[in-house]
Design an enzyme around this catalytic site. Structure first.
Site, PDB file in Angstrom:
ATOM      1  N   LYS A  24       0.817  -1.212   0.000  1.00 26.86           N
ATOM      2  CA  LYS A  24       0.000   0.000   0.000  1.00 26.86           C
ATOM      3  C   LYS A  24       0.860   1.275   0.000  1.00 26.86           C
ATOM      4  O   LYS A  24       2.073   1.209   0.233  1.00 26.86           O
ATOM      5  CB  LYS A  24      -0.928  -0.029   1.224  1.00 26.86           C
ATOM      6  CG  LYS A  24      -1.974  -1.165   1.205  1.00 26.86           C
ATOM      7  CD  LYS A  24      -2.853  -1.096   2.462  1.00 26.86           C
ATOM      8  CE  LYS A  24      -3.905  -2.182   2.504  1.00 26.86           C
ATOM      9  NZ  LYS A  24      -4.741  -2.087   3.738  1.00 26.86           N
TER      10      LYS A  24
ATOM     11  N   ARG B 207      -1.755 -14.232   4.413  1.00 31.53           N
ATOM     12  CA  ARG B 207      -2.480 -13.572   5.523  1.00 31.53           C
ATOM     13  C   ARG B 207      -1.681 -13.664   6.826  1.00 31.53           C
ATOM     14  O   ARG B 207      -1.614 -12.712   7.597  1.00 31.53           O
ATOM     15  CB  ARG B 207      -3.875 -14.189   5.713  1.00 31.53           C
ATOM     16  CG  ARG B 207      -4.841 -13.929   4.570  1.00 31.53           C
ATOM     17  CD  ARG B 207      -5.385 -12.516   4.542  1.00 31.53           C
ATOM     18  NE  ARG B 207      -6.286 -12.212   5.622  1.00 31.53           N
ATOM     19  CZ  ARG B 207      -7.065 -11.118   5.669  1.00 31.53           C
ATOM     20  NH1 ARG B 207      -7.041 -10.239   4.665  1.00 31.53           N
ATOM     21  NH2 ARG B 207      -7.845 -10.884   6.676  1.00 31.53           N
TER      22      ARG B 207
ATOM     23  N   THR C   7      -5.304  -7.357  11.002  1.00 35.31           N
ATOM     24  CA  THR C   7      -5.646  -6.071  10.376  1.00 35.31           C
ATOM     25  C   THR C   7      -5.183  -4.880  11.217  1.00 35.31           C
ATOM     26  O   THR C   7      -4.680  -3.899  10.693  1.00 35.31           O
ATOM     27  CB  THR C   7      -7.174  -6.000  10.153  1.00 35.31           C
ATOM     28  OG1 THR C   7      -7.581  -7.159   9.427  1.00 35.31           O
ATOM     29  CG2 THR C   7      -7.572  -4.760   9.383  1.00 35.31           C
TER      30      THR C   7
ATOM     31  N   TYR D  84     -12.565  -2.315  -2.931  1.00 36.82           N
ATOM     32  CA  TYR D  84     -13.056  -2.260  -1.557  1.00 36.82           C
ATOM     33  C   TYR D  84     -14.583  -2.148  -1.487  1.00 36.82           C
ATOM     34  O   TYR D  84     -15.127  -1.688  -0.477  1.00 36.82           O
ATOM     35  CB  TYR D  84     -12.396  -1.104  -0.808  1.00 36.82           C
ATOM     36  CG  TYR D  84     -10.979  -1.413  -0.343  1.00 36.82           C
ATOM     37  CD1 TYR D  84     -10.720  -2.503   0.496  1.00 36.82           C
ATOM     38  CD2 TYR D  84      -9.901  -0.615  -0.711  1.00 36.82           C
ATOM     39  CE1 TYR D  84      -9.437  -2.786   0.943  1.00 36.82           C
ATOM     40  CE2 TYR D  84      -8.599  -0.895  -0.270  1.00 36.82           C
ATOM     41  CZ  TYR D  84      -8.382  -1.982   0.554  1.00 36.82           C
ATOM     42  OH  TYR D  84      -7.112  -2.272   1.002  1.00 36.82           O
TER      43      TYR D  84
ATOM     44  N   GLU E 287     -10.162 -10.652  -7.132  1.00 36.66           N
ATOM     45  CA  GLU E 287      -9.168  -9.568  -7.067  1.00 36.66           C
ATOM     46  C   GLU E 287      -8.098  -9.741  -8.146  1.00 36.66           C
ATOM     47  O   GLU E 287      -7.676  -8.761  -8.767  1.00 36.66           O
ATOM     48  CB  GLU E 287      -8.550  -9.506  -5.666  1.00 36.66           C
ATOM     49  CG  GLU E 287      -9.552  -9.005  -4.626  1.00 36.66           C
ATOM     50  CD  GLU E 287      -9.074  -9.120  -3.180  1.00 36.66           C
ATOM     51  OE1 GLU E 287      -9.853  -8.733  -2.281  1.00 36.66           O
ATOM     52  OE2 GLU E 287      -7.943  -9.584  -2.935  1.00 36.66           O
TER      53      GLU E 287
ATOM     54  N   HIS F 212      -2.121  -5.405   1.750  1.00 45.26           N
ATOM     55  CA  HIS F 212      -3.401  -6.101   1.579  1.00 45.26           C
ATOM     56  C   HIS F 212      -3.124  -7.519   1.116  1.00 45.26           C
ATOM     57  O   HIS F 212      -2.195  -7.745   0.349  1.00 45.26           O
ATOM     58  CB  HIS F 212      -4.257  -5.405   0.513  1.00 45.26           C
ATOM     59  CG  HIS F 212      -5.402  -6.248   0.033  1.00 45.26           C
ATOM     60  ND1 HIS F 212      -6.602  -6.316   0.712  1.00 45.26           N
ATOM     61  CD2 HIS F 212      -5.508  -7.101  -1.031  1.00 45.26           C
ATOM     62  CE1 HIS F 212      -7.406  -7.168   0.063  1.00 45.26           C
ATOM     63  NE2 HIS F 212      -6.765  -7.658  -0.986  1.00 45.26           N
TER      64      HIS F 212
ATOM     65  N   ARG G 270       2.702  -6.310   9.503  1.00 48.56           N
ATOM     66  CA  ARG G 270       1.942  -5.225  10.142  1.00 48.56           C
ATOM     67  C   ARG G 270       2.442  -4.918  11.544  1.00 48.56           C
ATOM     68  O   ARG G 270       2.429  -3.749  11.969  1.00 48.56           O
ATOM     69  CB  ARG G 270       0.450  -5.575  10.137  1.00 48.56           C
ATOM     70  CG  ARG G 270      -0.178  -5.402   8.745  1.00 48.56           C
ATOM     71  CD  ARG G 270      -1.527  -6.054   8.641  1.00 48.56           C
ATOM     72  NE  ARG G 270      -2.256  -5.665   7.422  1.00 48.56           N
ATOM     73  CZ  ARG G 270      -3.380  -6.241   7.033  1.00 48.56           C
ATOM     74  NH1 ARG G 270      -3.907  -7.236   7.731  1.00 48.56           N
ATOM     75  NH2 ARG G 270      -3.982  -5.842   5.936  1.00 48.56           N
TER      76      ARG G 270
ATOM     77  N   ASN H 188      -1.857   0.211   7.484  1.00 49.24           N
ATOM     78  CA  ASN H 188      -1.374  -1.145   7.806  1.00 49.24           C
ATOM     79  C   ASN H 188      -0.601  -1.827   6.679  1.00 49.24           C
ATOM     80  O   ASN H 188      -0.440  -3.048   6.674  1.00 49.24           O
ATOM     81  CB  ASN H 188      -2.518  -2.011   8.337  1.00 49.24           C
ATOM     82  CG  ASN H 188      -3.602  -2.266   7.312  1.00 49.24           C
ATOM     83  OD1 ASN H 188      -3.522  -1.782   6.191  1.00 49.24           O
ATOM     84  ND2 ASN H 188      -4.607  -3.038   7.695  1.00 49.24           N
TER      85      ASN H 188
ATOM     86  N   PHE I 203     -15.175   4.152   7.753  1.00 47.40           N
ATOM     87  CA  PHE I 203     -13.794   4.366   7.307  1.00 47.40           C
ATOM     88  C   PHE I 203     -13.650   4.295   5.787  1.00 47.40           C
ATOM     89  O   PHE I 203     -12.546   4.468   5.266  1.00 47.40           O
ATOM     90  CB  PHE I 203     -12.857   3.340   7.957  1.00 47.40           C
ATOM     91  CG  PHE I 203     -13.174   1.896   7.639  1.00 47.40           C
ATOM     92  CD1 PHE I 203     -12.707   1.309   6.476  1.00 47.40           C
ATOM     93  CD2 PHE I 203     -13.950   1.131   8.503  1.00 47.40           C
ATOM     94  CE1 PHE I 203     -12.998  -0.011   6.175  1.00 47.40           C
ATOM     95  CE2 PHE I 203     -14.250  -0.198   8.212  1.00 47.40           C
ATOM     96  CZ  PHE I 203     -13.768  -0.768   7.034  1.00 47.40           C
TER      97      PHE I 203
HETATM   98  P1  IDP Z   1      -7.827  -6.794   5.918  1.00 49.99           P
HETATM   99  O1  IDP Z   1      -7.046  -5.805   5.076  1.00 49.99           O
HETATM  100  O2  IDP Z   1      -6.986  -7.363   7.032  1.00 49.99           O
HETATM  101  O3  IDP Z   1      -8.512  -7.863   5.102  1.00 49.99           O
HETATM  102  P2  IDP Z   1     -10.463  -5.547   6.223  1.00 49.99           P
HETATM  103  O4  IDP Z   1     -11.338  -5.669   7.413  1.00 49.99           O
HETATM  104  O5  IDP Z   1     -10.861  -6.271   4.973  1.00 49.99           O
HETATM  105  O6  IDP Z   1      -8.979  -5.957   6.669  1.00 49.99           O
HETATM  106  O7  IDP Z   1     -10.326  -4.007   5.906  1.00 49.99           O
HETATM  107  C1  IDP Z   1      -9.724  -3.578   4.700  1.00 49.99           C
HETATM  108  C2  IDP Z   1      -8.806  -2.423   5.002  1.00 49.99           C
HETATM  109  O8  IDP Z   1      -9.588  -1.310   5.411  1.00 49.99           O
HETATM  110  C3  IDP Z   1      -7.822  -2.631   6.158  1.00 49.99           C
HETATM  111  O9  IDP Z   1      -6.661  -3.315   5.775  1.00 49.99           O
HETATM  112  C4  IDP Z   1      -7.530  -1.206   6.563  1.00 49.99           C
HETATM  113  O10 IDP Z   1      -6.589  -0.606   5.669  1.00 49.99           O
HETATM  114  C5  IDP Z   1      -8.874  -0.536   6.360  1.00 49.99           C
HETATM  115  N1  IDP Z   1      -9.681  -0.488   7.582  1.00 49.99           N
HETATM  116  C6  IDP Z   1     -10.437  -1.465   8.103  1.00 49.99           C
HETATM  117  N2  IDP Z   1     -11.039  -1.079   9.238  1.00 49.99           N
HETATM  118  C7  IDP Z   1     -10.636   0.209   9.438  1.00 49.99           C
HETATM  119  C8  IDP Z   1     -10.914   1.179  10.452  1.00 49.99           C
HETATM  120  O11 IDP Z   1     -11.644   0.942  11.409  1.00 49.99           O
HETATM  121  N3  IDP Z   1     -10.295   2.393  10.299  1.00 49.99           N
HETATM  122  C9  IDP Z   1      -9.481   2.692   9.246  1.00 49.99           C
HETATM  123  N4  IDP Z   1      -9.203   1.804   8.286  1.00 49.99           N
HETATM  124  C10 IDP Z   1      -9.769   0.579   8.370  1.00 49.99           C
HETATM  125 MG    MG Z   2     -10.054  -7.768   3.733  1.00 48.35          MG
END
Ligand code: IDP
Ligand code: MG
Length: 148
Positions: free
Chosen positions: A9, A85, A91, A49, A126, A115, A102, A112, A57
């Site tokens: 990212k 993963r 996350t 997304y 994807e 992805h 991370r 973070n 968010f």
């Molecule tokens: P993942 O990337 O571990 O699969 P997801 O829940 O699919 O996590 O969320 C996608 C992305 O959205 C996260 O990696 C993060 O960058 C962002 N994200 C998720 N929840 C939040 C939040 O509460 N605040 C800000 N960004 C968030």
């Molecule tokens: Mg995800």
């Protein structure tokens, strides 16, 4: 053999961590079958997304992912989806295990670094969205030393 989709990212790119992150996947034995350095359009970000549309968010997430270039990758290997993963970590970086990307490089959920697809269906969609058919199937000299 399984394939999964990864994004390095904008925060990781801006912080000069592309090499460090790619090295972790290579060291693990995952094979690169697709890789491109690119500026993500808002349209692509919203498609990628789409599942998060409507969450508080969401707009910040879209702005984050289009704020600077990314590296998009397709990685192949035994249980590649789960292996990636695990290599990424949870996350929320604060909850990620030490030794994961991370945890080792991040502090906040909104920065973070990486992805990774979360299952076979998302991996397939994807990969199709970001690469289409533009992937390279190749025999790596180390394959027999990594895949039994
Ligand atoms: P993942 O990337 O571990 O699969 P997801 O829940 O699919 O996590 O969320 C996608 C992305 O959205 C996260 O990696 C993060 O960058 C962002 N994200 C998720 N929840 C939040 C939040 O509460 N605040 C800000 N960004 C968030
Ligand atoms: Mg995800």
């Amino acid at each position: 053999m399984e394939r999964t989709f990864v994004i390095i990212k904008p925060d990781a790119v801006q912080r000069g961590l592309i090499g460090e992150i790619v090295a972790r996947f290579e060291r693990r034995g995952l094979k690169i079958v697709g890789m491109k350095f690119m500026q993500v359009s808002e349209e692509l970000a919203r498609q990628h997304y789409a599942v998060h549309e409507g969450r508080p968010f969401f707009n910040g997430l879209i702005q984050y992912i289009i704020s600077a270039p990314v590296v998009a990758m397709v990685l192949e290997g035994t249980n590649a989806i789960a292996a990636v993963r695990k290599t990424l970590g949870a996350t929320k970086p604060a909850e990620a295990e030490l030794g994961t990307i991370r945890a080792d490089f991040g502090l906040e959920i909104g920065r973070n670094l990486v992805h990774g697809s979360d299952g076979p269906d998302t991996a397939a969609s994807e990969i199709a969205l970001w690469f289409g058919e533009d992937l390279v199937s190749w025999g790596r000299a180390s394959d027999p030393w990594i895949f039994e």
